[in-house]
Design a protein around this motif. Structure first.
Motif, mmCIF file in Angstrom:
data_model
loop_
_atom_site.group_PDB
_atom_site.id
_atom_site.type_symbol
_atom_site.label_atom_id
_atom_site.label_comp_id
_atom_site.label_asym_id
_atom_site.label_seq_id
_atom_site.Cartn_x
_atom_site.Cartn_y
_atom_site.Cartn_z
ATOM 1 N N TYR A 252 37.454 80.569 7.825
ATOM 2 C CA TYR A 252 38.068 79.365 7.793
ATOM 3 C C TYR A 252 37.609 79.164 9.545
ATOM 4 O O TYR A 252 36.380 78.012 9.549
ATOM 5 N N GLU A 253 38.076 79.509 10.681
ATOM 6 C CA GLU A 253 37.263 79.423 12.199
ATOM 7 C C GLU A 253 36.077 79.898 11.705
ATOM 8 O O GLU A 253 35.316 78.424 12.937
ATOM 9 N N TYR B 298 33.471 80.265 9.841
ATOM 10 C CA TYR B 298 32.983 79.447 9.146
ATOM 11 C C TYR B 298 32.741 77.029 10.218
ATOM 12 O O TYR B 298 31.889 77.144 9.869
ATOM 13 N N LYS B 299 34.207 76.870 10.707
ATOM 14 C CA LYS B 299 34.147 75.747 11.587
ATOM 15 C C LYS B 299 33.154 76.218 11.955
ATOM 16 O O LYS B 299 32.714 75.340 13.072
#
Length: 162
Positions: A88-89, A91-92
């Motif tokens: 997630y991090e 990709y963010k």
């Protein structure tokens, strides 16, 4: 016995947390190239949103064109996208970088459009001066200058007559 179960449970949880959710695909697209692809796809989506008739109704041709541009097939892109989305991090961060690029290009486009507007306004003024039709503000200024020059001329005539 309770302590032993607790220790085994803690060890099990700590080992299971380190396991990757998605395995790295064999033909993973490098991160920089993936960001470029996603940026181009974002531009296509923005164009489609702003003017739906500007692009054909089939999404695949534009997406396929972008993928061909980067020499990537759709399966490779999908697998790489899933792999990067699992973190997630990371990709963010990728999307934050894309947003920064979009904002930078938006500012550049805005400044170019302002320059074009200024050039058009200047060209319009020049055209009006050449055609002899000054804008209203300029006409009133000219009329005031003409009235002032007539008054001076009248004053000079009166001074000469005395």
């Amino acid at each position: 016995m309770k302590n032993f179960v607790c220790i085994v449970l803690v060890l099990f949880l700590s080992v299971s947390c380190k396991k990757e959710l998605v395995k790295q695909p064999k033909r993973l697209i490098e991160k920089g190239k993936m960001i470029d692809i996603m940026y181009d796809l974002s531009l296509l989506d923005a164009i489609k949103y702003q003017n739906p008739l500007s692009l054909d109704s089939s999404d695949t041709s534009q997406k396929r064109f972008v993928l061909q541009k980067y020499k990537v097939d759709s399966l490779q892109f999908a697998q790489s996208n899933i792999y990067y989305a699992a973190d997630y991090e990371g990709y963010k961060d990728m999307f934050d970088e894309i947003a920064k690029r979009l904002e930078k290009n938006q500012r550049a486009a805005d400044s170019l459009s302002k320059i074009d507007e200024k050039k058009e306004a200047k060209a319009k003024k020049e055209k009006e001066k050449i055609s002899g039709q000054a804008p209203k503000a300029d006409r009133t200024k000219l009329m005031k200058v003409n009235v002032d020059s007539i008054r001076r001329t009248m004053q000079m005539k009166k001074a000469i007559q005395k």
